[in-house]
Scaffold this active site. Structure first.
Site, short mmCIF file in Angstrom:
data_model
loop_
_atom_site.label_atom_id
_atom_site.label_comp_id
_atom_site.label_asym_id
_atom_site.label_seq_id
_atom_site.Cartn_x
_atom_site.Cartn_y
_atom_site.Cartn_z
N HIS A 153 0.86 -1.20 0.00
CA HIS A 153 0.00 0.00 0.00
C HIS A 153 0.89 1.24 0.00
O HIS A 153 1.65 1.43 -0.95
CB HIS A 153 -0.93 -0.09 1.22
CG HIS A 153 -2.04 0.90 1.28
ND1 HIS A 153 -2.39 1.72 0.23
CD2 HIS A 153 -2.89 1.20 2.29
CE1 HIS A 153 -3.41 2.47 0.60
NE2 HIS A 153 -3.74 2.21 1.84
N HIS A 172 -2.77 -2.54 -9.58
CA HIS A 172 -3.72 -1.85 -8.69
C HIS A 172 -4.99 -2.68 -8.62
O HIS A 172 -5.42 -3.28 -9.60
CB HIS A 172 -4.04 -0.45 -9.23
CG HIS A 172 -4.59 0.47 -8.19
ND1 HIS A 172 -5.92 0.46 -7.83
CD2 HIS A 172 -3.98 1.39 -7.41
CE1 HIS A 172 -6.11 1.36 -6.88
NE2 HIS A 172 -4.96 1.94 -6.60
N ASP A 192 2.56 5.09 -6.99
CA ASP A 192 3.84 4.96 -6.28
C ASP A 192 5.04 4.77 -7.20
O ASP A 192 6.18 4.80 -6.73
CB ASP A 192 3.75 3.78 -5.31
CG ASP A 192 2.77 4.07 -4.19
OD1 ASP A 192 1.80 3.29 -4.03
OD2 ASP A 192 2.94 5.10 -3.52
C1 SDX Z 1 -1.56 2.06 -3.41
O1 SDX Z 1 -6.27 0.71 -3.15
C2 SDX Z 1 -5.79 1.87 -3.41
O2 SDX Z 1 -6.46 2.75 -3.89
C3 SDX Z 1 -4.34 2.07 -3.01
C4 SDX Z 1 -3.70 3.36 -3.46
C5 SDX Z 1 -4.28 4.55 -2.72
O3 SDX Z 1 -4.19 5.67 -3.25
O4 SDX Z 1 -4.72 4.38 -1.58
O5 SDX Z 1 -3.90 3.54 -4.85
C6 SDX Z 1 -2.21 3.37 -3.16
O6 SDX Z 1 -1.48 1.29 -2.49
C7 SDX Z 1 -1.10 1.73 -4.79
C8 SDX Z 1 -0.55 0.27 -4.89
C9 SDX Z 1 0.88 0.27 -4.38
N1 SDX Z 1 1.39 -1.13 -4.27
C10 SDX Z 1 2.31 -1.58 -5.11
O7 SDX Z 1 2.76 -0.98 -6.07
C11 SDX Z 1 2.80 -2.99 -4.76
C12 SDX Z 1 2.87 -3.83 -6.04
N2 SDX Z 1 1.51 -4.06 -6.49
C13 SDX Z 1 0.88 -5.30 -6.11
O8 SDX Z 1 1.24 -5.83 -4.88
C14 SDX Z 1 -0.61 -5.35 -6.45
O9 SDX Z 1 -0.74 -4.93 -7.75
C15 SDX Z 1 -1.59 -4.62 -5.57
C16 SDX Z 1 -1.44 -4.95 -4.14
C17 SDX Z 1 -1.46 -3.15 -5.75
C18 SDX Z 1 -3.01 -5.04 -6.02
O10 SDX Z 1 -3.09 -6.38 -5.80
P1 SDX Z 1 -4.42 -7.24 -6.12
O11 SDX Z 1 -5.49 -6.38 -6.66
O12 SDX Z 1 -4.72 -8.07 -4.93
O13 SDX Z 1 -3.97 -8.13 -7.32
P2 SDX Z 1 -3.28 -9.52 -7.16
O14 SDX Z 1 -2.16 -9.46 -6.16
O15 SDX Z 1 -4.33 -10.55 -6.98
O16 SDX Z 1 -2.60 -9.66 -8.61
C19 SDX Z 1 -3.29 -10.25 -9.69
C20 SDX Z 1 -2.17 -10.91 -10.49
C21 SDX Z 1 -1.36 -11.91 -9.68
O17 SDX Z 1 -0.79 -12.82 -10.60
P3 SDX Z 1 -1.46 -14.31 -10.71
O18 SDX Z 1 -1.53 -14.87 -9.30
O19 SDX Z 1 -2.81 -14.07 -11.33
O20 SDX Z 1 -0.51 -15.09 -11.61
O21 SDX Z 1 -1.22 -9.91 -10.91
C22 SDX Z 1 0.05 -10.19 -10.31
C23 SDX Z 1 -0.21 -11.10 -9.12
O22 SDX Z 1 0.94 -11.87 -8.84
N3 SDX Z 1 0.58 -8.89 -9.86
C24 SDX Z 1 1.85 -8.52 -10.03
C25 SDX Z 1 1.91 -7.21 -9.50
N4 SDX Z 1 0.71 -6.85 -9.04
C26 SDX Z 1 -0.12 -7.90 -9.26
N5 SDX Z 1 2.91 -9.17 -10.56
C27 SDX Z 1 4.07 -8.47 -10.58
N6 SDX Z 1 4.22 -7.22 -10.10
C28 SDX Z 1 3.16 -6.57 -9.55
N7 SDX Z 1 3.31 -5.32 -9.08
#
Ligand code: SDX
Length: 429
Positions: free
Chosen positions: A268, A307, A363
Site C-alpha cells: 500500500h 492496482h 507509487d
Molecule cells: C496504493 O487501493 C488503493 O487505492 C491504493 C492506493 C491509494 O491511493 O490508496 O492507490 C495506493 O497502495 C497503490 C498500490 C501500491 N502497491 C504496489 O505498487 C505494490 C505492487 N503491487 C501489487 O502488490 C498489487 O498490484 C496490488 C497490491 C497493488 C493489487 O493487488 P491485487 O489487486 O490483490 O492483485 P493480485 O495481487 O491478486 O494480482 C493479480 C495478479 C497476480 O498474478 P497471478 O496470481 O494471477 O498469476 O497480478 C500479479 C499477481 O501476482 N501482480 C503482479 C503485480 N501486481 C499484481 N505481478 C508483478 N508485479 C506486480 N506489481
C-alpha cells in the site's frame, strides 16, 4: 419496464427468491432468507479481501478503474492538481464543495493555528531509537495524540470533531518533520506559520540553524501537487481501516493511527519506498530484462505496478510523470528515472503484465521525485500519510453520519473442528 430485482433459485430446495437491486447491488442480508433447514443461519457472501463488496455509500471520491478516472467530489484530479492548493482540496474533500476565497482564508488560518504539538510529544519521540523508521514513529505519535486531547472521544459533537480535524491536518506535517529530524539527530524546527502548508513542512524538514529556509517555488509547488494527488482514493486499505476502527466509536487519533499503520505496508503506502529499493537493487538499465524475468518467474513483484481498481493507467501516475521533469530541471535528473522508464517500457509491452492489466500506479514515479527533493526513502510513506489524513477524516465523518453504518463486524466461514471434549495433558500425544 424491467424490474430492479434479482431472482435467485436455490437448487438445493427448488425455492426461488426475488431480491431488490439498489445502486446495482443486492443487500447481502437479503440472502439470509435462503436456507435449507429453517434453523439454518442463512446464506452469506464469501469475499476475502473485499474483492467485490461495497462497504458503504460515499459521495467523496469516484474512481473508474477501467477508464483511469479519479475525481474528488466530481472534480477531475488533473484539474485539481493543476489549479488548487492542497488545503483547498482538503477543504473540498471534507466539505464537499470548493471553498470561496473567504472560506479558504479562514480554513488556512484555522489549520495554521494547530501546527504545534505539545512539548511532551517531543519527549515521547525522543524515546525512539536513532534509526527508528519515521513511519513507525508517525503511527505511534499520532496514536499518542489521543492522550493529549481526551475530549476527542466526544465524536458525536460536531464542534469537537471539527477541532480534532484541524488538529490532525495541522499537526501531521509537524509530527512527520520531527520524526525525520529525530532520525538525523537534528534539532526540531518549529512550525513557521508565515509559510504555506507545504512550505512550512519543507522548512521544518530541511532548515539548518538560523539561516532562513526559502523552499524552491518549483519544489514547493511539486509537493503541493503530490499532496493533492494523495489526498483520497475511496475505499483503499488504509481508508477501510479508518472506517472499520472508527466504527467502534474510538477517537479520531486512534483511528487515524490505525489507518496510517495500514498505509505503512509495502503493498500500500509503503510501495513508494519499495520502488526505490527495487530500482537500487536493479542498479542499471541493462539489468532490467533479468529483473523482469525474475518477476515473471514469481520471485517478487514489480513494485509501483498494478492496482486493485485501476486496470488502466493510474491518472495520478500520469500527472506525477510529467511533474518529474519539472522537478529534475531544478534538482538534476534522478539517474534511477532511466531504469524506471525502461521497466515501464518493457512491462507495458510484455504479455505477463498486459494479461494481468498491470500499469504504473501512483507509487511508481513519486519516490523518484521525493528522492530528488532530498527526502530519504524511509520518509516516503510518511509523505503519503500527511495528505491522506484529510481523506481518512472525510471518510470517518461520512461513516459516523451514515445511519446505515454500525460497528464493523463481518462473519466467517467456519471450517474448523466440530465439538470435541477436553484432553488432559497426560493423554495428549
Ligand atoms: C496504493 O487501493 C488503493 O487505492 C491504493 C492506493 C491509494 O491511493 O490508496 O492507490 C495506493 O497502495 C497503490 C498500490 C501500491 N502497491 C504496489 O505498487 C505494490 C505492487 N503491487 C501489487 O502488490 C498489487 O498490484 C496490488 C497490491 C497493488 C493489487 O493487488 P491485487 O489487486 O490483490 O492483485 P493480485 O495481487 O491478486 O494480482 C493479480 C495478479 C497476480 O498474478 P497471478 O496470481 O494471477 O498469476 O497480478 C500479479 C499477481 O501476482 N501482480 C503482479 C503485480 N501486481 C499484481 N505481478 C508483478 N508485479 C506486480 N506489481
Amino acid at each position: 419496464m424491467p424490474k430492479e430485482t434479482l431472482t435467485i433459485t436455490d437448487n438445493r430446495t427448488g425455492k426461488t427468491f426475488e431480491l431488490p437491486i439498489v445502486n446495482n447491488t443486492i443487500h447481502s442480508t437479503d440472502l439470509r432468507q435462503i436456507k435449507v433447514k429453517d434453523d439454518d443461519f442463512g446464506m452469506m457472501t464469501y469475499d476475502p479481501a473485499f474483492m467485490n463488496t461495497a462497504l458503504c455509500k460515499s459521495t467523496i471520491t469516484f474512481i473508474d478503474g477501467d477508464k483511469g478516472i479519479l475525481r474528488y467530489r466530481g472534480y477531475p484530479i488533473e484539474q485539481l492538481a493543476e489549479k488548487c492548493t492542497y488545503l483547498e482540496v482538503a477543504y473540498l474533500i471534507l466539505h464537499g464543495e470548493l471553498p470561496t476565497k473567504e472560506q479558504l482564508t479562514s480554513w488556512t488560518t484555522d489549520i495554521k493555528l494547530h501546527t504545534f504539538i505539545h512539548e511532551n510529544v517531543k519527549l515521547l519521540m525522543e524515546g525512539f531509537r536513532y534509526d527508528a523508521h519515521p513511519m513507525g514513529m508517525f503511527v505511534s505519535t499520532v496514536a499518542a495524540l489521543s492522550t493529549f486531547y481526551p475530549e476527542a472521544g466526544n465524536i458525536f459533537d460536531a464542534g469537537t470533531r471539527w477541532k480534532q480535524t484541524l488538529r490532525l491536518i495541522g499537526k501531521v506535517p509537524t509530527v512527520a518533520a520531527f520524526a525525520y529530524r529525530h532520525s538525523k539527530g537534528m534539532p526540531y524546527v518549529y512550525p513557521d506559520n508565515e509559510l504555506s502548508f507545504t512550505g512550512n513542512f519543507l522548512n521544518m524538514m530541511f532548515r539548518i540553524g538560523t539561516v532562513k529556509y526559502n523552499p524552491h517555488p518549483v519544489l514547493e509547488r511539486a509537493l503541493e501537487i503530490l499532496f493533492i494527488l494523495h489526498a483520497d482514493h475511496e475505499l483503499n486499505c488504509s481508508t477501510t481501516a479508518m472506517r472499520n476502527v472508527g466504527s467502534s466509536h474510538v477517537d479520531p487519533y486512534s483511528a487515524t493511527a490505525a489507518a496510517a499503520a495500514a498505509l505503512y505496508g509495502p503493498l500500500h503506502g509503503g510501495a513508494n519506498e519499495a520502488v526505490l529499493r527495487m530500482l537500487d537493487q536493479i542498479d542499471s538499465i541493462d539489468k532490467v530484462p533479468e529483473f523482469i524475468k525474475t518477476v515473471k518467474g514469481g520471485e517478487g513483484k514489480l513494485m509501483g505496478f498494478g492496482h486493485r481498481v485501476y486496470k488502466n493507467f493510474d491518472p495520478r501516475a500520469q500527472v506525477i510523470k510529467k511533474l518529474a521533469d519539472q522537478v529534475f530541471e531544478v534538482t538534476g535528473r534522478n539517474p534511477k528515472l532511466d531504469i524506471a522508464l525502461e521497466l515501464e517500457r518493457i512491462a507495458l509491452q510484455d504479455e505477463y503484465f498486459m494479461k494481468r492489466k498491470l500499469y504504473p500506479n501512483v507509487d511508481f514515479y513519486s519516490g523518484l521525485i521525493y528522492q530528488a527533493m532530498g527526502f530519504p526513502l524511509q520518509m516516503f510513506p510518511v509523505l503519503f500519510a500527511i495528505p491522506r489524513t484529510s481523506g481518512w477524516i472525510a471518510h470517518w465523518q461520512e461513516m459516523l453520519q451514515d445511519p446505515e453504518q454500525k460497528i464493523a463486524r463481518p462473519r466467517q466461514v467456519y471450517l474448523g473442528y466440530d465439538k470435541r471434549d477436553f484432553v488432559p495433558i497426560q493423554s495428549r500425544k
